[in-house]
Design a protein around this motif. Structure first.
Motif, PDB file in Angstrom:
ATOM      1  N   ALA A 201       0.836  -1.268   0.150  1.00  0.00           N
ATOM      2  CA  ALA A 201       0.133  -0.072  -0.038  1.00  0.00           C
ATOM      3  C   ALA A 201       0.908   1.215  -0.009  1.00  0.00           C
ATOM      4  O   ALA A 201       0.519   2.264  -0.637  1.00  0.00           O
ATOM      5  CB  ALA A 201      -1.004   0.144   1.063  1.00  0.00           C
ATOM      6  N   LYS A 202       1.981   1.248   0.828  1.00  0.00           N
ATOM      7  CA  LYS A 202       2.964   2.367   0.701  1.00  0.00           C
ATOM      8  C   LYS A 202       3.528   2.511  -0.750  1.00  0.00           C
ATOM      9  O   LYS A 202       3.731   3.622  -1.195  1.00  0.00           O
ATOM     10  CB  LYS A 202       3.801   2.379   1.941  1.00  0.00           C
ATOM     11  CG  LYS A 202       3.350   2.119   3.167  1.00  0.00           C
ATOM     12  CD  LYS A 202       4.468   1.964   4.237  1.00  0.00           C
ATOM     13  CE  LYS A 202       5.616   2.793   4.116  1.00  0.00           C
ATOM     14  NZ  LYS A 202       6.676   2.566   5.215  1.00  0.00           N
ATOM     15  N   LEU A 203       3.949   1.477  -1.307  1.00  0.00           N
ATOM     16  CA  LEU A 203       4.350   1.560  -2.571  1.00  0.00           C
ATOM     17  C   LEU A 203       3.370   2.272  -3.538  1.00  0.00           C
ATOM     18  O   LEU A 203       3.630   2.982  -4.632  1.00  0.00           O
ATOM     19  CB  LEU A 203       4.878   0.243  -3.190  1.00  0.00           C
ATOM     20  CG  LEU A 203       6.202  -0.190  -2.575  1.00  0.00           C
ATOM     21  CD1 LEU A 203       6.306  -1.852  -3.048  1.00  0.00           C
ATOM     22  CD2 LEU A 203       7.415   0.539  -2.783  1.00  0.00           C
ATOM     23  N   ASP A 204       2.205   1.984  -3.424  1.00  0.00           N
ATOM     24  CA  ASP A 204       1.025   2.733  -4.277  1.00  0.00           C
ATOM     25  C   ASP A 204       0.810   4.171  -3.765  1.00  0.00           C
ATOM     26  O   ASP A 204      -0.049   4.809  -4.474  1.00  0.00           O
ATOM     27  CB  ASP A 204      -0.345   1.902  -4.074  1.00  0.00           C
ATOM     28  CG  ASP A 204      -0.033   0.397  -4.761  1.00  0.00           C
ATOM     29  OD1 ASP A 204       0.746   0.274  -5.470  1.00  0.00           O
ATOM     30  OD2 ASP A 204      -0.769  -0.527  -4.355  1.00  0.00           O
ATOM     31  N   GLY A 205       1.389   4.565  -2.874  1.00  0.00           N
ATOM     32  CA  GLY A 205       1.413   6.069  -2.510  1.00  0.00           C
ATOM     33  C   GLY A 205       0.305   6.386  -1.402  1.00  0.00           C
ATOM     34  O   GLY A 205       0.083   7.498  -0.988  1.00  0.00           O
ATOM     35  N   ALA A 206       0.037   5.280  -0.678  1.00  0.00           N
ATOM     36  CA  ALA A 206      -0.879   5.373   0.347  1.00  0.00           C
ATOM     37  C   ALA A 206      -0.142   5.945   1.742  1.00  0.00           C
ATOM     38  O   ALA A 206       0.812   5.590   2.127  1.00  0.00           O
ATOM     39  CB  ALA A 206      -1.414   4.145   1.001  1.00  0.00           C
ATOM     40  N   ASN A 207      -0.893   7.033   2.268  1.00  0.00           N
ATOM     41  CA  ASN A 207      -0.213   7.662   3.728  1.00  0.00           C
ATOM     42  C   ASN A 207      -0.813   6.682   4.793  1.00  0.00           C
ATOM     43  O   ASN A 207      -1.513   5.693   4.658  1.00  0.00           O
ATOM     44  CB  ASN A 207      -0.388   9.133   3.789  1.00  0.00           C
ATOM     45  CG  ASN A 207      -2.028   9.395   3.800  1.00  0.00           C
ATOM     46  OD1 ASN A 207      -2.869   8.332   3.944  1.00  0.00           O
ATOM     47  ND2 ASN A 207      -2.525  10.354   3.155  1.00  0.00           N
ATOM     48  N   GLU A 208      -0.287   7.212   6.109  1.00  0.00           N
ATOM     49  CA  GLU A 208      -0.684   6.491   7.202  1.00  0.00           C
ATOM     50  C   GLU A 208      -2.096   6.328   7.417  1.00  0.00           C
ATOM     51  O   GLU A 208      -2.660   5.353   7.979  1.00  0.00           O
ATOM     52  CB  GLU A 208       0.027   6.915   8.331  1.00  0.00           C
ATOM     53  CG  GLU A 208       1.651   6.894   8.442  1.00  0.00           C
ATOM     54  CD  GLU A 208       2.106   5.283   8.524  1.00  0.00           C
ATOM     55  OE1 GLU A 208       1.206   4.516   8.926  1.00  0.00           O
ATOM     56  OE2 GLU A 208       3.080   5.111   7.977  1.00  0.00           O
ATOM     57  N   TRP A 209      -2.667   7.484   7.289  1.00  0.00           N
ATOM     58  CA  TRP A 209      -4.124   7.595   7.528  1.00  0.00           C
ATOM     59  C   TRP A 209      -5.109   6.500   6.324  1.00  0.00           C
ATOM     60  O   TRP A 209      -5.911   5.789   7.072  1.00  0.00           O
ATOM     61  CB  TRP A 209      -4.760   8.870   7.269  1.00  0.00           C
ATOM     62  CG  TRP A 209      -6.295   9.019   7.168  1.00  0.00           C
ATOM     63  CD1 TRP A 209      -7.090   9.199   6.213  1.00  0.00           C
ATOM     64  CD2 TRP A 209      -7.221   8.839   8.417  1.00  0.00           C
ATOM     65  NE1 TRP A 209      -8.209   9.123   6.629  1.00  0.00           N
ATOM     66  CE2 TRP A 209      -8.625   8.850   7.852  1.00  0.00           C
ATOM     67  CE3 TRP A 209      -6.943   8.489   9.713  1.00  0.00           C
ATOM     68  CZ2 TRP A 209      -9.552   8.839   8.941  1.00  0.00           C
ATOM     69  CZ3 TRP A 209      -8.096   8.216  10.632  1.00  0.00           C
ATOM     70  CH2 TRP A 209      -9.380   8.282  10.066  1.00  0.00           C
ATOM     71  N   GLN A 210      -4.585   6.484   5.426  1.00  0.00           N
ATOM     72  CA  GLN A 210      -5.177   5.368   4.348  1.00  0.00           C
ATOM     73  C   GLN A 210      -4.870   4.119   4.598  1.00  0.00           C
ATOM     74  O   GLN A 210      -5.624   3.194   4.633  1.00  0.00           O
ATOM     75  CB  GLN A 210      -4.538   6.154   2.748  1.00  0.00           C
ATOM     76  CG  GLN A 210      -5.172   7.076   2.312  1.00  0.00           C
ATOM     77  CD  GLN A 210      -4.553   7.464   1.093  1.00  0.00           C
ATOM     78  OE1 GLN A 210      -3.361   7.456   0.857  1.00  0.00           O
ATOM     79  NE2 GLN A 210      -5.305   8.443   0.226  1.00  0.00           N
ATOM     80  N   ILE A 211      -3.603   3.817   5.274  1.00  0.00           N
ATOM     81  CA  ILE A 211      -3.283   2.367   5.442  1.00  0.00           C
ATOM     82  C   ILE A 211      -4.360   2.004   6.542  1.00  0.00           C
ATOM     83  O   ILE A 211      -4.547   0.901   6.791  1.00  0.00           O
ATOM     84  CB  ILE A 211      -1.886   2.335   6.017  1.00  0.00           C
ATOM     85  CG1 ILE A 211      -0.911   2.715   4.708  1.00  0.00           C
ATOM     86  CG2 ILE A 211      -1.501   1.088   6.495  1.00  0.00           C
ATOM     87  CD1 ILE A 211       0.439   2.670   4.901  1.00  0.00           C
ATOM     88  N   PHE A 212      -4.423   3.057   7.703  1.00  0.00           N
ATOM     89  CA  PHE A 212      -5.193   2.869   8.882  1.00  0.00           C
ATOM     90  C   PHE A 212      -6.622   2.443   8.578  1.00  0.00           C
ATOM     91  O   PHE A 212      -7.260   1.453   8.910  1.00  0.00           O
ATOM     92  CB  PHE A 212      -4.970   3.970   9.881  1.00  0.00           C
ATOM     93  CG  PHE A 212      -5.848   3.873  11.020  1.00  0.00           C
ATOM     94  CD1 PHE A 212      -5.837   2.822  12.007  1.00  0.00           C
ATOM     95  CD2 PHE A 212      -7.011   4.679  10.994  1.00  0.00           C
ATOM     96  CE1 PHE A 212      -6.827   2.882  13.155  1.00  0.00           C
ATOM     97  CE2 PHE A 212      -7.872   4.557  12.160  1.00  0.00           C
ATOM     98  CZ  PHE A 212      -7.854   3.713  13.014  1.00  0.00           C
ATOM     99  N   SER A 213      -7.133   3.433   7.778  1.00  0.00           N
ATOM    100  CA  SER A 213      -8.710   3.561   7.200  1.00  0.00           C
ATOM    101  C   SER A 213      -8.972   2.415   6.360  1.00  0.00           C
ATOM    102  O   SER A 213     -10.117   1.980   6.332  1.00  0.00           O
ATOM    103  CB  SER A 213      -9.139   4.805   7.132  1.00  0.00           C
ATOM    104  OG  SER A 213      -8.393   5.364   5.876  1.00  0.00           O
ATOM    105  N   ARG A 214      -8.358   2.085   5.385  1.00  0.00           N
ATOM    106  CA  ARG A 214      -8.576   1.226   4.248  1.00  0.00           C
ATOM    107  C   ARG A 214      -8.059   0.079   4.232  1.00  0.00           C
ATOM    108  O   ARG A 214      -8.590  -0.766   3.557  1.00  0.00           O
ATOM    109  CB  ARG A 214      -8.064   1.976   2.907  1.00  0.00           C
ATOM    110  CG  ARG A 214      -8.972   3.380   2.832  1.00  0.00           C
ATOM    111  CD  ARG A 214      -8.550   3.851   1.385  1.00  0.00           C
ATOM    112  NE  ARG A 214      -9.072   5.262   1.060  1.00  0.00           N
ATOM    113  CZ  ARG A 214      -8.913   5.837   0.061  1.00  0.00           C
ATOM    114  NH1 ARG A 214      -7.974   5.393  -1.119  1.00  0.00           N
ATOM    115  NH2 ARG A 214      -9.449   7.049  -0.096  1.00  0.00           N
ATOM    116  N   ILE A 215      -6.990  -0.447   5.226  1.00  0.00           N
ATOM    117  CA  ILE A 215      -6.737  -1.741   5.252  1.00  0.00           C
ATOM    118  C   ILE A 215      -6.772  -2.373   6.614  1.00  0.00           C
ATOM    119  O   ILE A 215      -7.423  -3.230   6.717  1.00  0.00           O
ATOM    120  CB  ILE A 215      -5.100  -1.632   4.725  1.00  0.00           C
ATOM    121  CG1 ILE A 215      -4.787  -1.300   3.565  1.00  0.00           C
ATOM    122  CG2 ILE A 215      -4.300  -3.134   5.101  1.00  0.00           C
ATOM    123  CD1 ILE A 215      -3.497  -1.018   2.903  1.00  0.00           C
TER     124      ILE A 215
END
Length: 303
Positions: A201-215
């Motif tokens: 997810a980080k390689l796809d450009g996701a930030n910490e909030w997106q990792i937390f909320s979407r994963i």
């Protein structure tokens, strides 16, 4: 040779099933008895149980005590005639019972919601950002969780008095918001999420909030549901906190008020106890699958 082994296997299975059935019946008997007696008339209850409690008697010191009557009690699970007068009294003629019920709802629901929200943030922090300080803090969370509630009750009382929230609902809700139980369970579950999934997810450009909320949060739905059920049941049945923190009896939940109903008509006690059990039974039946999955960490993601 195969037949004796098969017979032993079948016999063992039948024996274990019978033992489990006996244990299940033993645990369910009090609940079934309470519900059945809530539909009995007052006359039938008095006939079957006699005088369970005497009326309160004033002692020479002005205190009240209750005497138990040593009589043979006839336990009865099927009423001779269904009588709904107990429920009509509780639901229509006695608003104090409903007031206590809503007091329980007002105290329990916010605690469940905000404890889950705060625990999710704390669990994500403990999972994503490792370090010696974080591990020490997490160890303190576990140690605090293992302490009996009576140990932390006095500090909570002193802090509530210092914050001038004593005798208000906040004195119960604030400690409930930051309880360590949810943090521990959600942290243990989040740590089972593969790190490769987060790195992708980080390689796809996701930030910490997106990792937390979407994963993390979507993958923890089962664990969140199980924690919510356990927290709801725990705080729905609380007794010590309201008795210590709330001096105003009008703010007490139904769990505290149940003990006072027995001093009057026993039939009303059965009806109120049945109403009191309904929310927990419905929540457990609705979320039983989530509860089992969350506790056993058998979600869709394996660590």
């Amino acid at each position: 040779m195969k037949k004796p082994k098969r017979r032993r296997h079948i016999f063992k299975k039948i024996l274990l099933t019978a033992v489990a059935f006996l244990f299940a019946i033993s645990f369910l008997l009090p609940t079934i008895l309470t519900m059945a007696n809530s539909f009995m008339s007052s006359a039938e209850i008095n006939t079957n149980y006699g005088v369970i409690f005497n009326q309160y008697k004033e002692t020479q010191y002005g205190e009240r005590n209750t005497d138990y009557v040593a009589e043979k009690v006839n336990l009865k699970f099927i009423p001779d005639m269904v009588d709904l007068s107990q429920y009509s009294t509780v639901l229509l003629k006695s608003p104090e019972y409903l007031l206590k019920f809503w007091n329980s709802v007002i105290l329990t629901v916010p605690i469940v919601i905000f404890q889950i929200i705060i625990a999710l943030g704390a669990a994500y922090s403990f999972t994503r950002f490792r370090g010696r300080l974080k591990e020490i803090i997490f160890f303190l969370y576990v140690a605090l969780m293992l302490m009996p509630f009576q140990v932390t009750l006095v500090p909570n009382y002193l802090v509530a008095d210092w914050l001038h929230i004593l005798d208000t609902r906040w004195s119960i809700m604030l400690p409930g918001f930051f309880a360590p139980f949810s943090v521990y369970l959600l942290t243990k579950f989040m740590r089972r999420i593969p790190n490769s999934l987060i790195e992708a997810a980080k390689l796809d450009g996701a930030n910490e909030w997106q990792i937390f909320s979407r994963i993390c949060v979507p993958l923890c739905k089962g664990s969140i549901a199980s924690v919510a059920i356990l927290v709801f049941i725990d705080y729905w049945n609380m007794v010590e906190q309201p008795l210590i923190m709330l001096s105003d009896a009008d703010k007490h939940p139904l769990s505290v008020f149940l003990s006072q109903i027995n001093t009057g008509e026993v039939g009303l006690a059965f009806a109120v106890a049945t109403i009191y059990m309904v929310p927990t039974i419905l929540i457990f039946l609705y979320g039983e699958e989530y509860l089992v999955d969350g506790i056993s960490y058998s979600g869709s993601v394996k660590g």
